[in-house]
Design a protein around this motif. Structure first.
Motif, PDB file in Angstrom:
ATOM      1  N   ALA A  20       0.836  -1.202   0.000  1.00 25.10           N
ATOM      2  CA  ALA A  20       0.000   0.000   0.000  1.00 25.10           C
ATOM      3  C   ALA A  20       0.874   1.256   0.000  1.00 25.10           C
ATOM      4  CB  ALA A  20      -0.925  -0.011   1.215  1.00 25.10           C
ATOM      5  N   LYS A  21       1.952   1.226   0.795  1.00 23.02           N
ATOM      6  CA  LYS A  21       2.870   2.370   0.848  1.00 23.02           C
ATOM      7  C   LYS A  21       3.558   2.573  -0.498  1.00 23.02           C
ATOM      8  CE  LYS A  21       6.607   4.302   3.652  1.00 23.02           C
ATOM      9  NZ  LYS A  21       7.502   4.088   4.822  1.00 23.02           N
ATOM     10  N   LEU A  22       3.970   1.457  -1.125  1.00 24.87           N
ATOM     11  CA  LEU A  22       4.580   1.537  -2.450  1.00 24.87           C
ATOM     12  C   LEU A  22       3.614   2.165  -3.451  1.00 24.87           C
ATOM     13  CD1 LEU A  22       6.710   0.714  -4.650  1.00 24.87           C
ATOM     14  CD2 LEU A  22       5.453  -1.433  -4.831  1.00 24.87           C
ATOM     15  N   LEU A  27       1.943   6.657  -6.850  1.00 28.68           N
ATOM     16  CA  LEU A  27       0.803   7.466  -7.278  1.00 28.68           C
ATOM     17  C   LEU A  27       1.069   8.948  -7.101  1.00 28.68           C
ATOM     18  CD1 LEU A  27      -2.191   7.586  -8.204  1.00 28.68           C
ATOM     19  CD2 LEU A  27      -2.821   7.467  -5.778  1.00 28.68           C
ATOM     20  N   THR A  28       1.746   9.302  -6.017  1.00 25.60           N
ATOM     21  CA  THR A  28       1.921  10.718  -5.682  1.00 25.60           C
ATOM     22  C   THR A  28       3.246  11.310  -6.141  1.00 25.60           C
ATOM     23  OG1 THR A  28       2.771  10.071  -3.493  1.00 25.60           O
ATOM     24  CG2 THR A  28       0.410  10.538  -3.677  1.00 25.60           C
ATOM     25  N   LYS A  48       8.048 -10.035  -3.993  1.00 21.80           N
ATOM     26  CA  LYS A  48       8.625  -9.132  -4.988  1.00 21.80           C
ATOM     27  C   LYS A  48       7.878  -9.204  -6.318  1.00 21.80           C
ATOM     28  CE  LYS A  48      11.177  -8.149  -1.689  1.00 21.80           C
ATOM     29  NZ  LYS A  48      12.602  -8.349  -1.591  1.00 21.80           N
ATOM     30  N   TYR A  49       7.231 -10.332  -6.576  1.00 21.70           N
ATOM     31  CA  TYR A  49       6.407 -10.439  -7.794  1.00 21.70           C
ATOM     32  C   TYR A  49       5.233  -9.468  -7.704  1.00 21.70           C
ATOM     33  CZ  TYR A  49       3.752 -12.513 -11.628  1.00 21.70           C
ATOM     34  OH  TYR A  49       3.053 -12.718 -12.813  1.00 21.70           O
ATOM     35  N   CYS A  50       4.665  -9.316  -6.510  1.00 23.99           N
ATOM     36  CA  CYS A  50       3.579  -8.351  -6.323  1.00 23.99           C
ATOM     37  C   CYS A  50       4.077  -6.927  -6.560  1.00 23.99           C
ATOM     38  CB  CYS A  50       2.998  -8.489  -4.920  1.00 23.99           C
ATOM     39  SG  CYS A  50       2.126 -10.045  -4.613  1.00 23.99           S
ATOM     40  N   VAL A  51       5.285  -6.629  -6.083  1.00 27.92           N
ATOM     41  CA  VAL A  51       5.875  -5.308  -6.319  1.00 27.92           C
ATOM     42  C   VAL A  51       6.049  -5.081  -7.828  1.00 27.92           C
ATOM     43  CG1 VAL A  51       7.927  -3.876  -5.967  1.00 27.92           C
ATOM     44  CG2 VAL A  51       7.051  -5.295  -4.096  1.00 27.92           C
ATOM     45  N   PHE A  52       6.518  -6.103  -8.517  1.00 26.39           N
ATOM     46  CA  PHE A  52       6.699  -6.020  -9.972  1.00 26.39           C
ATOM     47  C   PHE A  52       5.378  -5.729 -10.676  1.00 26.39           C
ATOM     48  CE2 PHE A  52       6.010  -8.912 -13.667  1.00 26.39           C
ATOM     49  CZ  PHE A  52       6.622  -8.136 -14.638  1.00 26.39           C
ATOM     50  N   LEU A  53       4.317  -6.450 -10.316  1.00 20.58           N
ATOM     51  CA  LEU A  53       3.018  -6.260 -10.966  1.00 20.58           C
ATOM     52  C   LEU A  53       2.508  -4.834 -10.763  1.00 20.58           C
ATOM     53  CD1 LEU A  53       1.158  -9.591 -10.069  1.00 20.58           C
ATOM     54  CD2 LEU A  53       2.223  -8.976 -12.247  1.00 20.58           C
ATOM     55  N   ILE A  54       2.644  -4.327  -9.545  1.00 25.87           N
ATOM     56  CA  ILE A  54       2.165  -2.970  -9.259  1.00 25.87           C
ATOM     57  C   ILE A  54       2.967  -1.931 -10.029  1.00 25.87           C
ATOM     58  CG2 ILE A  54       2.027  -1.218  -7.438  1.00 25.87           C
ATOM     59  CD1 ILE A  54       1.341  -3.513  -5.497  1.00 25.87           C
ATOM     60  N   PHE A  59       1.313   1.158 -12.561  1.00 26.05           N
ATOM     61  CA  PHE A  59       1.870   2.503 -12.658  1.00 26.05           C
ATOM     62  C   PHE A  59       2.812   2.690 -13.844  1.00 26.05           C
ATOM     63  CE2 PHE A  59       0.619   2.023  -8.222  1.00 26.05           C
ATOM     64  CZ  PHE A  59      -0.145   3.173  -8.042  1.00 26.05           C
ATOM     65  N   ASN A  60       2.990   1.662 -14.649  1.00 26.60           N
ATOM     66  CA  ASN A  60       3.750   1.754 -15.903  1.00 26.60           C
ATOM     67  C   ASN A  60       5.157   2.315 -15.704  1.00 26.60           C
ATOM     68  OD1 ASN A  60       4.009   1.357 -18.694  1.00 26.60           O
ATOM     69  ND2 ASN A  60       3.481   3.501 -19.126  1.00 26.60           N
ATOM     70  N   ARG A  61       5.841   1.845 -14.646  1.00 25.74           N
ATOM     71  CA  ARG A  61       7.227   2.239 -14.410  1.00 25.74           C
ATOM     72  C   ARG A  61       8.175   1.174 -14.952  1.00 25.74           C
ATOM     73  NH1 ARG A  61       4.246   5.880 -12.214  1.00 25.74           N
ATOM     74  NH2 ARG A  61       5.124   7.283 -10.630  1.00 25.74           N
ATOM     75  N   LYS A  62       9.376   1.588 -15.275  1.00 22.01           N
ATOM     76  CA  LYS A  62      10.398   0.612 -15.651  1.00 22.01           C
ATOM     77  C   LYS A  62      10.863  -0.125 -14.394  1.00 22.01           C
ATOM     78  CE  LYS A  62      12.130   2.981 -19.761  1.00 22.01           C
ATOM     79  NZ  LYS A  62      11.631   1.920 -20.674  1.00 22.01           N
ATOM     80  N   VAL A  63      11.273  -1.372 -14.576  1.00 18.20           N
ATOM     81  CA  VAL A  63      11.617  -2.202 -13.422  1.00 18.20           C
ATOM     82  C   VAL A  63      12.977  -2.857 -13.624  1.00 18.20           C
ATOM     83  CG1 VAL A  63      10.990  -4.202 -12.020  1.00 18.20           C
ATOM     84  CG2 VAL A  63       9.203  -2.680 -12.891  1.00 18.20           C
ATOM     85  N   ILE A  64      13.828  -2.755 -12.593  1.00 17.33           N
ATOM     86  CA  ILE A  64      15.087  -3.498 -12.525  1.00 17.33           C
ATOM     87  C   ILE A  64      14.926  -4.566 -11.447  1.00 17.33           C
ATOM     88  CG2 ILE A  64      17.543  -3.384 -11.926  1.00 17.33           C
ATOM     89  CD1 ILE A  64      17.513  -0.485 -12.906  1.00 17.33           C
TER      90      ILE A  64
END
Length: 263
Positions: A20-22, A27-28, A48-54, A59-64
């Motif tokens: 939720a914090k992520l 978002l902000t 970490k898979y959940c972090v990746f999905l979010i 939020f359409n961010r690039k992911v490393i």
């Protein structure tokens, strides 16, 4: 951070709070363009898979994705169909994968169609205190630092000492530092009657770690699986020869017969 003492329910709610914090942060804060995820295996991977999905799909961010698990390949090869599918989905859809050694980069290239991968070896700090002047104590001083359990090979090491008690008595001293199966370790030392050659030093950090690394003759880590062990790098920063195994990234930093021995 994740508290290993939490109950499964406590851990679940802690993970929800972190996600939720992520989500609120992404978002902000539109200035964040890249999310850098550090991950391992088993339960860590699912978190970490959940972090990746979010980050990727909400939020359409690039992911490393920074891969740390020393047994990642073992868990992947022996994992269930769903686990393997999720691992493959993550590794083929992140923008970049960071791994710890050439061994792991080759594994990724041979197993997945990653978009891009690079190697960043684990960093360490060199000793910032002068090394103590120590005289020879009449025996070879060995040091093991790490998670106490079968995967690190520490009980294999104790077996060798116990089977060769007559040969090694008064010639070697092994000091062990770390957490994990501490009770099993202590019981093992007592039952095999090797307390005169093996000493448990407890959880090692700070001044005690500096002292043990400064005063040992050889660092030993007979692991079955590794990424790129920080303990070996730290021992090398103290100028200590290393006895270890040919797993993970260890052969890339320990050259047999030059700065240590590989078995």
């Amino acid at each position: 951070t994740h508290d290993s003492n939490l109950s499964p329910i406590g851990g679940f709610f802690l993970a929800l709070k972190a996600l939720a914090k992520l989500s609120w942060t992404l978002l902000t804060n539109r200035h964040i363009r890249i999310v850098h995820i550090h991950g391992a295996s088993r339960v860590s991977f699912y978190r970490k898979y959940c972090v990746f999905l979010i980050a990727r799909y909400v939020f359409n961010r690039k992911v490393i994705y920074h891969m740390h698990g020393g047994k990642f390949h073992v868990f992947y090869m022996t994992g269930g169909k769903l686990y393997r599918k999720l691992v493959a989905h993550l590794l083929t859809n992140v923008d970049h994968v960071v791994c710890l050694s050439t061994f792991w980069k080759d594994f990724l290239a041979d197993t997945f169609k990653v978009k891009a991968a690079s190697i960043i070896k684990n960093p360490i700090s060199f000793p910032d205190q002068p090394l103590p002047e120590t005289g020879r104590e009449g025996f070879l001083s060995l040091l093991f630092l790490g998670k106490i359990g079968d995967n690190k090979g520490v009980f294999d090491l104790l077996d060798v000492i116990a089977r060769n008690r007559t040969r090694y008595q008064y010639k070697i001293k092994l000091k062990i530092g770390g957490d994990g199966e501490v009770k099993r370790l202590k019981d093992y030392i007592i039952s095999r009657q090797i307390g005169d050659m093996v000493e448990y030093a407890g959880w090692v950090q700070g001044h005690l770690k500096h002292y043990l690394l400064s005063t040992c003759d050889v660092f030993i880590l007979p692991s079955y699986n590794e990424g790129l062990p920080v303990s070996v790098l730290e021992a090398m920063s103290y100028g200590k020869p290393v006895i270890s195994t040919t797993v993970g990234g260890i052969p890339e930093i320990v050259t047999n017969g030059i700065n240590g021995f590989l078995i």
